[in-house]
Motif scaffolding. Structure first.
Motif, PDB file in Angstrom:
ATOM      1  N   ASP A  66      68.986  29.192  30.627  1.00 47.59           N
ATOM      2  CA  ASP A  66      69.001  29.622  29.221  1.00 47.59           C
ATOM      3  C   ASP A  66      69.852  30.872  29.045  1.00 47.59           C
ATOM      4  O   ASP A  66      70.580  31.005  28.052  1.00 47.59           O
ATOM      5  CB  ASP A  66      67.582  29.892  28.718  1.00 47.59           C
ATOM      6  CG  ASP A  66      66.787  28.617  28.452  1.00 47.59           C
ATOM      7  OD1 ASP A  66      67.378  27.518  28.489  1.00 47.59           O
ATOM      8  OD2 ASP A  66      65.571  28.725  28.204  1.00 47.59           O
ATOM      9  N   MET A  67      69.784  31.797  30.003  1.00 45.23           N
ATOM     10  CA  MET A  67      70.615  33.007  29.941  1.00 45.23           C
ATOM     11  C   MET A  67      72.097  32.636  29.909  1.00 45.23           C
ATOM     12  O   MET A  67      72.891  33.265  29.187  1.00 45.23           O
ATOM     13  CB  MET A  67      70.338  33.919  31.142  1.00 45.23           C
ATOM     14  CG  MET A  67      68.994  34.600  31.111  1.00 45.23           C
ATOM     15  SD  MET A  67      68.620  35.475  32.663  1.00 45.23           S
ATOM     16  CE  MET A  67      69.838  36.777  32.632  1.00 45.23           C
TER      17      MET A  67
ATOM     18  N   VAL B 105      60.556  27.196  36.560  1.00 42.90           N
ATOM     19  CA  VAL B 105      60.578  27.887  35.262  1.00 42.90           C
ATOM     20  C   VAL B 105      61.563  29.059  35.311  1.00 42.90           C
ATOM     21  O   VAL B 105      62.348  29.260  34.379  1.00 42.90           O
ATOM     22  CB  VAL B 105      59.159  28.352  34.859  1.00 42.90           C
ATOM     23  CG1 VAL B 105      59.198  29.282  33.653  1.00 42.90           C
ATOM     24  CG2 VAL B 105      58.272  27.141  34.562  1.00 42.90           C
ATOM     25  N   ASP B 106      61.539  29.831  36.397  1.00 46.24           N
ATOM     26  CA  ASP B 106      62.476  30.947  36.536  1.00 46.24           C
ATOM     27  C   ASP B 106      63.923  30.463  36.517  1.00 46.24           C
ATOM     28  O   ASP B 106      64.810  31.109  35.952  1.00 46.24           O
ATOM     29  CB  ASP B 106      62.215  31.734  37.824  1.00 46.24           C
ATOM     30  CG  ASP B 106      60.951  32.577  37.760  1.00 46.24           C
ATOM     31  OD1 ASP B 106      60.427  32.782  36.641  1.00 46.24           O
ATOM     32  OD2 ASP B 106      60.489  33.018  38.827  1.00 46.24           O
TER      33      ASP B 106
ATOM     34  N   ASN C 252      65.440  37.212  40.560  1.00 45.09           N
ATOM     35  CA  ASN C 252      65.953  36.603  39.345  1.00 45.09           C
ATOM     36  C   ASN C 252      66.943  37.534  38.671  1.00 45.09           C
ATOM     37  O   ASN C 252      66.761  38.750  38.686  1.00 45.09           O
ATOM     38  CB  ASN C 252      64.805  36.286  38.382  1.00 45.09           C
ATOM     39  CG  ASN C 252      63.946  35.158  38.896  1.00 45.09           C
ATOM     40  OD1 ASN C 252      64.457  34.139  39.343  1.00 45.09           O
ATOM     41  ND2 ASN C 252      62.645  35.338  38.857  1.00 45.09           N
TER      42      ASN C 252
ATOM     43  N   LYS D 173      64.945  29.680  32.993  1.00 46.99           N
ATOM     44  CA  LYS D 173      65.208  30.922  32.253  1.00 46.99           C
ATOM     45  C   LYS D 173      66.635  31.395  32.532  1.00 46.99           C
ATOM     46  O   LYS D 173      67.339  31.849  31.626  1.00 46.99           O
ATOM     47  CB  LYS D 173      64.200  32.009  32.636  1.00 46.99           C
ATOM     48  CG  LYS D 173      62.817  31.763  32.067  1.00 46.99           C
ATOM     49  CD  LYS D 173      61.846  32.851  32.521  1.00 46.99           C
ATOM     50  CE  LYS D 173      60.441  32.579  32.003  1.00 46.99           C
ATOM     51  NZ  LYS D 173      59.478  33.586  32.495  1.00 46.99           N
TER      52      LYS D 173
ATOM     53  N   THR E 263      68.826  39.535  35.678  1.00 47.46           N
ATOM     54  CA  THR E 263      68.314  40.142  34.446  1.00 47.46           C
ATOM     55  C   THR E 263      69.324  40.082  33.314  1.00 47.46           C
ATOM     56  O   THR E 263      68.952  40.207  32.155  1.00 47.46           O
ATOM     57  CB  THR E 263      67.910  41.611  34.692  1.00 47.46           C
ATOM     58  OG1 THR E 263      69.016  42.300  35.276  1.00 47.46           O
ATOM     59  CG2 THR E 263      66.703  41.683  35.615  1.00 47.46           C
TER      60      THR E 263
END
Length: 151
Positions: free
Chosen positions: A139-140, A132-133, A16, A136, A18
């Motif tokens: 959203d980033m 879910v990942d 994922n 995220k 960062t």
């Protein structure tokens, strides 16, 4: 639209991201809270050389159309080679069953849904955690380009 290329990018990075950095944003003319097109650069924690750039949107500016085209595709770039993977064809080999070479991803989704409704065996391609990942990472992207998160 970004959830698909973000998922591809996460898969090929093998982890994922960062961080996310905005490269380009074109908002929808009737509502500045909606992205029409965005480019975001993701980085991983394991290596500063492990990056993924995602271009996506419902409206593709002409300046980037030559890079991404009308058909969803992914270009993997390394220090030695560029690998272009475009909708079902890798090195002139089809990865689809006969008769399904021109199906869109939506046709495959509809087929899986119909099989599940008819009582057939449905095999999820992604785990709940992976979904879910991916959200995220989406959203980033919104935060990076300065748009509000979706709820």
């Amino acid at each position: 639209m970004g959830c698909y290329p973000i998922s591809w990018m996460r898969y090929y990075l093998g982890e994922n991201p960062t961080t996310a950095k905005s490269l380009e944003l074109e908002v929808y003319p009737k509502d500045a809270k909606i992205d029409g097109f965005a480019s975001v650069e993701y980085s991983s924690a394991s290596s500063d050389k492990k990056k993924g750039i995602v271009h996506c949107g419902m409206k593709t500016p002409l300046s980037t159309l030559w890079r991404i085209g009308f058909i969803p595709k992914m270009i993997i770039t390394s220090s030695k080679k560029d690998l272009d993977i475009a909708t079902g064809k890798i090195e002139n080999r089809s990865c689809f069953e006969d008769g399904k070479e021109t199906w869109s991803t939506y046709a495959f989704q509809l087929e899986a849904f119909a099989d599940a409704v008819k009582g057939g065996k449905s095999i999820p391609l992604f785990s709940n955690k992976d979904s879910v990942d991916n959200m995220k990472a989406v959203d980033m992207a919104y935060l990076a380009v300065g748009l509000p998160l979706r709820s």
